[in-house]
Design a protein around this motif. Structure first.
Motif, PDB file in Angstrom:
ATOM      1  N   ARG A 114      -4.839   6.366   2.570  1.00 52.64           N
ATOM      2  CA  ARG A 114      -3.903   7.393   3.134  1.00 52.64           C
ATOM      3  C   ARG A 114      -2.820   7.519   1.753  1.00 52.64           C
ATOM      4  NH1 ARG A 114      -0.427   4.798   7.560  1.00 52.64           N
ATOM      5  NH2 ARG A 114      -2.215   5.484   9.002  1.00 52.64           N
ATOM      6  N   VAL A 115      -2.603   8.922   1.741  1.00 55.50           N
ATOM      7  CA  VAL A 115      -1.376   9.058   0.768  1.00 55.50           C
ATOM      8  C   VAL A 115      -0.082   8.691   1.295  1.00 55.50           C
ATOM      9  CG1 VAL A 115      -0.498  10.985  -0.650  1.00 55.50           C
ATOM     10  CG2 VAL A 115      -3.002  10.950  -0.183  1.00 55.50           C
ATOM     11  N   ASP A 144       3.986   8.298  -0.271  1.00 59.69           N
ATOM     12  CA  ASP A 144       5.032   8.366  -1.295  1.00 59.69           C
ATOM     13  C   ASP A 144       4.107   8.845  -2.781  1.00 59.69           C
ATOM     14  OD1 ASP A 144       7.268   7.973   0.047  1.00 59.69           O
ATOM     15  OD2 ASP A 144       6.693   5.707  -0.289  1.00 59.69           O
ATOM     16  N   LYS A 145       3.127   9.910  -2.580  1.00 60.05           N
ATOM     17  CA  LYS A 145       2.418  10.467  -3.662  1.00 60.05           C
ATOM     18  C   LYS A 145       1.543   9.391  -4.195  1.00 60.05           C
ATOM     19  CE  LYS A 145       5.786  14.063  -4.933  1.00 60.05           C
ATOM     20  NZ  LYS A 145       6.581  14.572  -5.838  1.00 60.05           N
ATOM     21  N   GLN A 146       1.172   8.049  -3.652  1.00 59.31           N
ATOM     22  CA  GLN A 146       0.126   7.095  -4.187  1.00 59.31           C
ATOM     23  C   GLN A 146      -0.862   6.998  -2.933  1.00 59.31           C
ATOM     24  OE1 GLN A 146       0.263   5.348  -7.220  1.00 59.31           O
ATOM     25  NE2 GLN A 146       2.090   6.634  -7.627  1.00 59.31           N
ATOM     26  N   VAL A 147      -2.154   6.672  -3.506  1.00 57.64           N
ATOM     27  CA  VAL A 147      -3.121   6.650  -2.520  1.00 57.64           C
ATOM     28  C   VAL A 147      -3.212   5.067  -2.187  1.00 57.64           C
ATOM     29  CG1 VAL A 147      -5.592   6.777  -1.971  1.00 57.64           C
ATOM     30  CG2 VAL A 147      -4.367   8.601  -3.309  1.00 57.64           C
ATOM     31  N   ASN A 148      -3.115   4.778  -0.787  1.00 59.76           N
ATOM     32  CA  ASN A 148      -3.262   3.231  -0.355  1.00 59.76           C
ATOM     33  C   ASN A 148      -4.595   3.355   0.086  1.00 59.76           C
ATOM     34  OD1 ASN A 148      -0.692   2.537  -1.342  1.00 59.76           O
ATOM     35  ND2 ASN A 148       0.390   3.633   0.249  1.00 59.76           N
ATOM     36  N   VAL A 149      -5.231   2.040   0.031  1.00 64.03           N
ATOM     37  CA  VAL A 149      -6.489   1.523   0.615  1.00 64.03           C
ATOM     38  C   VAL A 149      -6.160   0.531   1.667  1.00 64.03           C
ATOM     39  CG1 VAL A 149      -8.752   1.059   0.372  1.00 64.03           C
ATOM     40  CG2 VAL A 149      -7.657   2.427  -1.183  1.00 64.03           C
ATOM     41  N   TYR A 150      -6.396   0.759   2.828  1.00 59.31           N
ATOM     42  CA  TYR A 150      -6.147  -0.200   3.927  1.00 59.31           C
ATOM     43  C   TYR A 150      -7.472  -0.715   4.394  1.00 59.31           C
ATOM     44  CZ  TYR A 150      -1.270   1.650   4.100  1.00 59.31           C
ATOM     45  OH  TYR A 150      -0.100   1.950   3.664  1.00 59.31           O
ATOM     46  N   ASN A 178      -7.696  -6.541   6.139  1.00 56.91           N
ATOM     47  CA  ASN A 178      -6.446  -7.624   6.073  1.00 56.91           C
ATOM     48  C   ASN A 178      -5.629  -7.532   5.002  1.00 56.91           C
ATOM     49  OD1 ASN A 178      -7.492  -9.301   8.143  1.00 56.91           O
ATOM     50  ND2 ASN A 178      -9.153  -9.733   6.834  1.00 56.91           N
ATOM     51  N   ASN A 179      -5.892  -6.268   4.035  1.00 56.23           N
ATOM     52  CA  ASN A 179      -5.065  -6.248   2.782  1.00 56.23           C
ATOM     53  C   ASN A 179      -5.079  -4.787   2.781  1.00 56.23           C
ATOM     54  OD1 ASN A 179      -5.281  -9.010   1.892  1.00 56.23           O
ATOM     55  ND2 ASN A 179      -7.534  -8.407   1.739  1.00 56.23           N
ATOM     56  N   GLN A 180      -4.171  -4.490   1.635  1.00 55.87           N
ATOM     57  CA  GLN A 180      -3.680  -3.012   1.257  1.00 55.87           C
ATOM     58  C   GLN A 180      -3.905  -3.039  -0.388  1.00 55.87           C
ATOM     59  OE1 GLN A 180       0.335  -1.927   2.514  1.00 55.87           O
ATOM     60  NE2 GLN A 180       0.410  -0.140   1.083  1.00 55.87           N
ATOM     61  N   TYR A 181      -4.227  -2.065  -0.978  1.00 57.34           N
ATOM     62  CA  TYR A 181      -4.249  -1.824  -2.184  1.00 57.34           C
ATOM     63  C   TYR A 181      -4.038  -0.160  -2.703  1.00 57.34           C
ATOM     64  CZ  TYR A 181      -7.660  -5.556  -1.482  1.00 57.34           C
ATOM     65  OH  TYR A 181      -8.241  -6.712  -0.911  1.00 57.34           O
ATOM     66  N   GLN A 182      -3.467  -0.213  -3.835  1.00 59.10           N
ATOM     67  CA  GLN A 182      -3.227   1.261  -4.667  1.00 59.10           C
ATOM     68  C   GLN A 182      -3.934   1.524  -5.419  1.00 59.10           C
ATOM     69  OE1 GLN A 182       0.538   1.896  -6.309  1.00 59.10           O
ATOM     70  NE2 GLN A 182       1.531   2.243  -4.137  1.00 59.10           N
ATOM     71  N   ILE A 183      -4.486   2.891  -5.363  1.00 63.25           N
ATOM     72  CA  ILE A 183      -5.446   3.188  -6.524  1.00 63.25           C
ATOM     73  C   ILE A 183      -5.048   4.529  -6.978  1.00 63.25           C
ATOM     74  CG2 ILE A 183      -7.505   2.237  -5.181  1.00 63.25           C
ATOM     75  CD1 ILE A 183      -8.127   4.901  -3.978  1.00 63.25           C
ATOM     76  N   LYS A 184      -5.386   4.703  -8.122  1.00 59.45           N
ATOM     77  CA  LYS A 184      -4.990   5.877  -9.105  1.00 59.45           C
ATOM     78  C   LYS A 184      -5.500   7.125  -8.783  1.00 59.45           C
ATOM     79  CE  LYS A 184      -2.389   3.321 -11.554  1.00 59.45           C
ATOM     80  NZ  LYS A 184      -1.059   2.995 -11.378  1.00 59.45           N
ATOM     81  N   LYS A 185      -6.675   7.166  -8.286  1.00 62.24           N
ATOM     82  CA  LYS A 185      -7.474   8.417  -7.894  1.00 62.24           C
ATOM     83  C   LYS A 185      -6.724   9.321  -6.896  1.00 62.24           C
ATOM     84  CE  LYS A 185     -12.388   7.879  -8.525  1.00 62.24           C
ATOM     85  NZ  LYS A 185     -13.601   7.856  -8.089  1.00 62.24           N
ATOM     86  N   THR A 203      -3.691  14.144   4.396  1.00 64.37           N
ATOM     87  CA  THR A 203      -3.220  12.759   3.741  1.00 64.37           C
ATOM     88  C   THR A 203      -3.995  11.527   3.930  1.00 64.37           C
ATOM     89  OG1 THR A 203      -1.713  12.459   5.421  1.00 64.37           O
ATOM     90  CG2 THR A 203      -0.838  13.706   3.354  1.00 64.37           C
ATOM     91  N   THR A 204      -5.177  11.731   4.840  1.00 64.37           N
ATOM     92  CA  THR A 204      -5.904  10.428   5.637  1.00 64.37           C
ATOM     93  C   THR A 204      -7.432  10.697   5.501  1.00 64.37           C
ATOM     94  OG1 THR A 204      -3.721   9.727   6.653  1.00 64.37           O
ATOM     95  CG2 THR A 204      -5.920   8.707   7.288  1.00 64.37           C
ATOM     96  N   ILE A 205      -8.137   9.634   5.097  1.00 63.56           N
ATOM     97  CA  ILE A 205      -9.486   9.414   5.410  1.00 63.56           C
ATOM     98  C   ILE A 205      -9.627   8.082   6.065  1.00 63.56           C
ATOM     99  CG2 ILE A 205     -11.548   9.082   4.282  1.00 63.56           C
ATOM    100  CD1 ILE A 205     -10.564  10.843   1.775  1.00 63.56           C
ATOM    101  N   VAL A 206     -10.811   8.458   7.229  1.00 61.45           N
ATOM    102  CA  VAL A 206     -10.964   6.840   7.945  1.00 61.45           C
ATOM    103  C   VAL A 206     -12.296   6.560   7.798  1.00 61.45           C
ATOM    104  CG1 VAL A 206      -8.988   6.984   9.376  1.00 61.45           C
ATOM    105  CG2 VAL A 206     -10.973   7.988   9.829  1.00 61.45           C
ATOM    106  N   ASN A 207     -12.782   5.522   8.093  1.00 63.93           N
ATOM    107  CA  ASN A 207     -14.037   4.875   8.157  1.00 63.93           C
ATOM    108  C   ASN A 207     -14.481   4.954   9.729  1.00 63.93           C
ATOM    109  OD1 ASN A 207     -16.413   3.457   8.612  1.00 63.93           O
ATOM    110  ND2 ASN A 207     -15.810   1.807   7.058  1.00 63.93           N
ATOM    111  N   LEU A 208     -15.456   5.797  10.160  1.00 64.91           N
ATOM    112  CA  LEU A 208     -15.895   5.889  11.221  1.00 64.91           C
ATOM    113  C   LEU A 208     -16.281   4.726  12.118  1.00 64.91           C
ATOM    114  CD1 LEU A 208     -17.856   9.243  10.889  1.00 64.91           C
ATOM    115  CD2 LEU A 208     -15.602   9.048  11.970  1.00 64.91           C
ATOM    116  N   LYS A 209     -16.823   3.771  11.405  1.00 66.25           N
ATOM    117  CA  LYS A 209     -17.298   2.484  12.030  1.00 66.25           C
ATOM    118  C   LYS A 209     -16.092   1.600  12.157  1.00 66.25           C
ATOM    119  CE  LYS A 209     -21.638   2.244   9.543  1.00 66.25           C
ATOM    120  NZ  LYS A 209     -22.551   1.735   8.742  1.00 66.25           N
TER     121      LYS A 209
END
Length: 86
Positions: free
Chosen positions: A3-4, A6-12, A15-22, A41-47
């Motif tokens: 999810r984007v 504040d102009k950053q891509v966050n990965v959820y 149990n955790n949250q990460y920020q990536i540069k891509k 702004t969002t991509i999800v895992n169907l599973k």
């Protein structure tokens, strides 16, 4: 979920949250078919979907197994339904 925010891509994850540069469009290109974009702004895992329900103004609401929630926009709804065979 990717999810984007504040102009950053966050990965959820579960149990955790990460920020990536891509940027999100590059992330989307590298993901397997289990992942689908549900909004600008969002991509999800169907599973990892727990439930899908109707929302406001022709959109749908999604809840993931890790408790995260988001809306599926009308633009991406046809592809989402096709991916789930609805």
């Amino acid at each position: 979920m990717f999810r984007v925010e504040d102009k950053q891509v966050n990965v959820y994850t579960q149990n955790n949250q990460y920020q990536i540069k891509k940027p999100l469009y590059q992330v989307e290109e590298d993901l397997p078919s289990d992942f689908i974009r549900i909004s600008k702004t969002t991509i999800v895992n169907l599973k990892r979907i727990k439930r899908v329900a109707p929302s406001l103004k022709g959109m749908m609401f999604i809840e993931l197994k890790n408790g995260l929630k988001d809306n599926i926009s009308r633009k991406y709804l046809p592809d989402f339904k096709k991916a789930l065979d609805l």
